[in-house]
Design a protein around this motif. Structure first.
Motif, PDB file in Angstrom:
ATOM      1  N   PHE A  91      43.930  43.897  50.942  1.00  0.00           N
ATOM      2  CA  PHE A  91      44.162  42.909  49.844  1.00  0.00           C
ATOM      3  C   PHE A  91      44.436  41.003  49.836  1.00  0.00           C
ATOM      4  CE2 PHE A  91      47.386  41.303  45.944  1.00  0.00           C
ATOM      5  CZ  PHE A  91      46.898  42.097  45.580  1.00  0.00           C
ATOM      6  N   ARG A  97      37.590  39.726  49.722  1.00  0.00           N
ATOM      7  CA  ARG A  97      38.017  39.206  48.674  1.00  0.00           C
ATOM      8  C   ARG A  97      36.722  39.518  47.222  1.00  0.00           C
ATOM      9  NH1 ARG A  97      42.674  36.185  46.713  1.00  0.00           N
ATOM     10  NH2 ARG A  97      43.542  37.502  48.168  1.00  0.00           N
ATOM     11  N   THR A 103      36.495  40.717  39.108  1.00  0.00           N
ATOM     12  CA  THR A 103      37.007  39.573  37.982  1.00  0.00           C
ATOM     13  C   THR A 103      37.084  38.175  37.922  1.00  0.00           C
ATOM     14  OG1 THR A 103      39.101  39.581  38.495  1.00  0.00           O
ATOM     15  CG2 THR A 103      38.712  41.436  36.775  1.00  0.00           C
ATOM     16  N   GLN A 122      41.549  30.288  42.700  1.00  0.00           N
ATOM     17  CA  GLN A 122      40.544  30.695  41.814  1.00  0.00           C
ATOM     18  C   GLN A 122      39.975  30.144  40.675  1.00  0.00           C
ATOM     19  OE1 GLN A 122      41.317  34.824  44.836  1.00  0.00           O
ATOM     20  NE2 GLN A 122      42.096  35.061  42.427  1.00  0.00           N
ATOM     21  N   HIS A 124      38.056  32.792  37.722  1.00  0.00           N
ATOM     22  CA  HIS A 124      37.922  34.222  36.529  1.00  0.00           C
ATOM     23  C   HIS A 124      36.855  34.405  36.016  1.00  0.00           C
ATOM     24  CE1 HIS A 124      42.079  35.169  38.368  1.00  0.00           C
ATOM     25  NE2 HIS A 124      42.066  33.791  38.384  1.00  0.00           N
ATOM     26  N   LYS A 125      35.989  34.713  35.626  1.00  0.00           N
ATOM     27  CA  LYS A 125      35.144  35.761  35.163  1.00  0.00           C
ATOM     28  C   LYS A 125      35.909  34.603  33.401  1.00  0.00           C
ATOM     29  CE  LYS A 125      32.402  38.269  37.287  1.00  0.00           C
ATOM     30  NZ  LYS A 125      32.083  39.558  37.291  1.00  0.00           N
ATOM     31  N   VAL A 127      36.056  35.392  29.888  1.00  0.00           N
ATOM     32  CA  VAL A 127      36.130  35.966  28.762  1.00  0.00           C
ATOM     33  C   VAL A 127      35.471  35.813  27.091  1.00  0.00           C
ATOM     34  CG1 VAL A 127      36.750  38.578  28.024  1.00  0.00           C
ATOM     35  CG2 VAL A 127      37.727  37.584  29.726  1.00  0.00           C
ATOM     36  N   ARG A 133      39.262  30.918  33.348  1.00  0.00           N
ATOM     37  CA  ARG A 133      40.863  30.861  32.915  1.00  0.00           C
ATOM     38  C   ARG A 133      40.453  30.321  35.024  1.00  0.00           C
ATOM     39  NH1 ARG A 133      42.129  31.105  27.930  1.00  0.00           N
ATOM     40  NH2 ARG A 133      44.256  30.991  27.247  1.00  0.00           N
ATOM     41  N   ASN A 158      51.329  37.774  45.511  1.00  0.00           N
ATOM     42  CA  ASN A 158      50.640  35.873  44.685  1.00  0.00           C
ATOM     43  C   ASN A 158      51.765  35.991  43.976  1.00  0.00           C
ATOM     44  OD1 ASN A 158      48.556  37.346  46.507  1.00  0.00           O
ATOM     45  ND2 ASN A 158      47.329  37.994  45.113  1.00  0.00           N
ATOM     46  N   VAL A 179      52.426  38.477  41.135  1.00  0.00           N
ATOM     47  CA  VAL A 179      52.213  39.999  41.137  1.00  0.00           C
ATOM     48  C   VAL A 179      52.482  40.211  42.538  1.00  0.00           C
ATOM     49  CG1 VAL A 179      49.952  41.245  41.943  1.00  0.00           C
ATOM     50  CG2 VAL A 179      49.363  39.309  39.838  1.00  0.00           C
ATOM     51  N   TYR A 208      52.146  48.322  42.881  1.00  0.00           N
ATOM     52  CA  TYR A 208      50.881  46.722  42.140  1.00  0.00           C
ATOM     53  C   TYR A 208      51.931  46.581  40.606  1.00  0.00           C
ATOM     54  CZ  TYR A 208      47.832  43.454  40.454  1.00  0.00           C
ATOM     55  OH  TYR A 208      47.466  42.383  40.200  1.00  0.00           O
ATOM     56  N   PRO A 214      48.514  34.163  30.459  1.00  0.00           N
ATOM     57  CA  PRO A 214      47.177  33.422  29.979  1.00  0.00           C
ATOM     58  C   PRO A 214      47.213  31.825  30.014  1.00  0.00           C
ATOM     59  CG  PRO A 214      47.773  34.866  28.591  1.00  0.00           C
ATOM     60  CD  PRO A 214      49.083  34.853  29.068  1.00  0.00           C
ATOM     61  N   VAL A 223      42.604  40.685  24.631  1.00  0.00           N
ATOM     62  CA  VAL A 223      43.541  40.480  26.201  1.00  0.00           C
ATOM     63  C   VAL A 223      44.258  42.074  26.491  1.00  0.00           C
ATOM     64  CG1 VAL A 223      45.444  39.832  27.066  1.00  0.00           C
ATOM     65  CG2 VAL A 223      44.726  38.480  25.714  1.00  0.00           C
ATOM     66  N   VAL A 226      40.804  44.213  27.261  1.00  0.00           N
ATOM     67  CA  VAL A 226      40.551  44.004  28.369  1.00  0.00           C
ATOM     68  C   VAL A 226      41.397  44.085  30.012  1.00  0.00           C
ATOM     69  CG1 VAL A 226      40.214  41.597  30.351  1.00  0.00           C
ATOM     70  CG2 VAL A 226      39.868  41.862  28.070  1.00  0.00           C
ATOM     71  N   ARG A 229      41.244  47.671  30.668  1.00  0.00           N
ATOM     72  CA  ARG A 229      39.766  48.197  31.321  1.00  0.00           C
ATOM     73  C   ARG A 229      39.770  47.319  32.374  1.00  0.00           C
ATOM     74  NH1 ARG A 229      35.895  45.465  28.165  1.00  0.00           N
ATOM     75  NH2 ARG A 229      36.346  43.568  30.211  1.00  0.00           N
ATOM     76  N   TYR A 231      42.716  46.750  34.867  1.00  0.00           N
ATOM     77  CA  TYR A 231      43.544  47.607  35.741  1.00  0.00           C
ATOM     78  C   TYR A 231      43.091  48.308  36.181  1.00  0.00           C
ATOM     79  CZ  TYR A 231      46.147  42.941  35.146  1.00  0.00           C
ATOM     80  OH  TYR A 231      47.216  41.560  34.676  1.00  0.00           O
TER      81      TYR A 231
HETATM   82  O1  18C Z   1      45.721  40.983  41.854  1.00  0.00           O
HETATM   83  C1  18C Z   1      44.493  40.819  41.770  1.00  0.00           C
HETATM   84  N1  18C Z   1      43.519  39.965  42.193  1.00  0.00           N
HETATM   85  C2  18C Z   1      44.445  39.192  43.090  1.00  0.00           C
HETATM   86  C3  18C Z   1      43.814  38.481  44.002  1.00  0.00           C
HETATM   87  O2  18C Z   1      42.869  37.911  42.805  1.00  0.00           O
HETATM   88  C4  18C Z   1      45.111  38.413  42.626  1.00  0.00           C
HETATM   89  C5  18C Z   1      44.890  37.682  41.115  1.00  0.00           C
HETATM   90  C6  18C Z   1      45.492  37.211  40.117  1.00  0.00           C
HETATM   91  C7  18C Z   1      45.025  37.049  38.430  1.00  0.00           C
HETATM   92  C8  18C Z   1      44.808  37.725  37.795  1.00  0.00           C
HETATM   93  C9  18C Z   1      44.667  37.486  36.581  1.00  0.00           C
HETATM   94  C10 18C Z   1      42.949  37.704  35.836  1.00  0.00           C
HETATM   95  C11 18C Z   1      43.171  37.305  34.660  1.00  0.00           C
HETATM   96  C12 18C Z   1      41.122  37.118  34.807  1.00  0.00           C
HETATM   97  C13 18C Z   1      40.642  36.768  33.695  1.00  0.00           C
HETATM   98  C14 18C Z   1      39.615  37.252  33.403  1.00  0.00           C
HETATM   99  C15 18C Z   1      39.189  38.863  33.656  1.00  0.00           C
HETATM  100  C16 18C Z   1      38.308  40.011  32.783  1.00  0.00           C
HETATM  101  C17 18C Z   1      36.830  39.801  33.428  1.00  0.00           C
HETATM  102  C18 18C Z   1      36.257  40.603  32.794  1.00  0.00           C
HETATM  103  C19 18C Z   1      34.783  41.045  33.682  1.00  0.00           C
HETATM  104  O3  18C Z   1      46.548  38.544  42.299  1.00  0.00           O
HETATM  105  C20 18C Z   1      43.578  42.073  40.990  1.00  0.00           C
HETATM  106  C21 18C Z   1      43.443  41.618  39.553  1.00  0.00           C
HETATM  107  C22 18C Z   1      42.661  42.429  38.451  1.00  0.00           C
HETATM  108  C23 18C Z   1      42.829  41.872  37.604  1.00  0.00           C
HETATM  109  C24 18C Z   1      42.939  42.423  36.409  1.00  0.00           C
HETATM  110  C25 18C Z   1      42.276  41.881  34.643  1.00  0.00           C
HETATM  111  C26 18C Z   1      43.774  41.528  34.191  1.00  0.00           C
HETATM  112  C27 18C Z   1      43.132  40.943  32.574  1.00  0.00           C
HETATM  113  C28 18C Z   1      44.873  40.790  32.300  1.00  0.00           C
HETATM  114  C29 18C Z   1      44.776  39.455  31.481  1.00  0.00           C
HETATM  115  C30 18C Z   1      45.412  38.180  30.974  1.00  0.00           C
HETATM  116  C31 18C Z   1      44.629  37.220  30.503  1.00  0.00           C
HETATM  117  C32 18C Z   1      44.262  36.372  30.889  1.00  0.00           C
HETATM  118  C33 18C Z   1      42.814  35.684  30.256  1.00  0.00           C
HETATM  119  C34 18C Z   1      41.503  36.464  29.547  1.00  0.00           C
HETATM  120  C35 18C Z   1      41.095  36.180  28.462  1.00  0.00           C
HETATM  121  C36 18C Z   1      40.182  37.438  27.887  1.00  0.00           C
END
Ligand code: 18C
Length: 253
Positions: A91, A97, A103, A122, A124-125, A127, A133, A158, A179, A208, A214, A223, A226, A229, A231
């Motif tokens: 991790f 990674r 994501t 980082q 992020h993808k 949405v 983000r 993190n 996290v 975890y 956000p 949110v 997403v 689905r 996590y």
């Molecule tokens: O912990 C994880 N990964 C680590 C290494 O990368 C690190 C990451 C921390 C940030 C996590 C935040 C992720 C938000 C990303 C938003 C876009 C994701 C959607 C993609 C869909 C294809 O610690 C594992 C992380 C697992 C993340 C699961 C996604 C959780 C979404 C939470 C919502 C947060 C809102 C963000 C705004 C998005 C807009 C709708």
């Protein structure tokens, strides 16, 4: 890279390397201790079980701050055949990674603070329809010995931090992350000789926790969908990745 290290010569011990503290050492200590407390708190009042699959249970508490969803998330899982050190190592390490993270558009290390602490930037993808983000956080791995006999607890934290090499650039929105991944190793039916421990004797109890803000408005329903689905998907994909990677390798205790 070892930063702030001083070499001191003493008549008794010869040369001693004294590891100096870097600028984030105190904050890291505080946040690690907070997580070690938080992990012991049970999920009862206010926590909803949002996903259950085999040994995996994912809980969240619905919380909003100024109309922005910041739901805390806690996940518990038990994985056979791996140690807590292995789970935490895969991790934390940058090199794996992009193989398990689905994501992310990109990740990079922008500073190494000590051998166990780096700073990541980082992307992020995106949405739709929310803005893309990004995140900038220190990432720290640590081993905590409880007693001579027990297996140690491993953890990775993190935690968002600002950095001159990662200025906030519109249209990206900076998310705020806190996290932690905390792992214990159980040895079932331990053989008399510890050298004889096989992967089939191993079980890792994983917790975890994610506190994500956000960083700006996003539709609440979006949110939450997403998160619900993604996590469980992350936990499943990441843990099976570590099981696959370590299957034929020597055990890392
Ligand atoms: O912990 C994880 N990964 C680590 C290494 O990368 C690190 C990451 C921390 C940030 C996590 C935040 C992720 C938000 C990303 C938003 C876009 C994701 C959607 C993609 C869909 C294809 O610690 C594992 C992380 C697992 C993340 C699961 C996604 C959780 C979404 C939470 C919502 C947060 C809102 C963000 C705004 C998005 C807009 C709708």
């Amino acid at each position: 890279t070892v930063t702030n290290a001083t070499v001191v010569s003493t008549p008794q011990e010869g040369n001693l390397v004294i590891q100096g503290k870097h600028r984030l050492a105190n904050e890291i200590e505080r946040i690690v201790q907070e997580h070690l407390q938080y992990v012991r708190e049970s999920v009862s009042h206010g926590w909803d079980l949002i996903h259950q699959e085999g040994e995996m249970k994912v809980y969240r508490r619905e919380v909003e701050e100024n109309g922005i969803v910041i739901d805390p998330l806690k996940c518990f899982h038990t994985i056979k055949g791996v140690t807590g050190h292995e789970i935490c190592r895969y991790f934390w390490e940058y090199q794996y990674r992009m193989e398990w993270e689905t994501t992310l558009d990109s990740t990079k290390i922008i500073e190494v603070l000590d051998p166990d602490t780096v700073i990541f930037f980082q992307l992020h993808k995106r949405v739709w329809p929310a803005a893309q983000r990004d995140s900038c956080f220190w990432s720290h791995i640590r081993c905590i010995s409880n007693s001579e006999e027990d297996q140690p607890t491993w953890l990775v934290v993190n935690y968002t931090t600002p950095h001159p090499l990662a200025p906030i650039k519109s249209p990206q929105v900076r998310l705020v992350a806190n996290v932690a991944l905390i792992c214990e190793t159980i040895i079932n039916e331990p053989p008399l000789n510890p050298q004889d421990i096989k992967r089939e004797n191993l079980e890792c109890k994983l917790t975890y926790v994610a506190l994500i803000n956000p960083g700006g408005w996003v539709p609440s329903v979006g949110v939450r969908n997403v998160a619900k689905r993604e996590y469980p998907r992350f936990i499943k994909r990441f843990t099976s990745y570590v099981v696959d990677q370590t299957r034929d390798k020597p055990i890392l205790f």
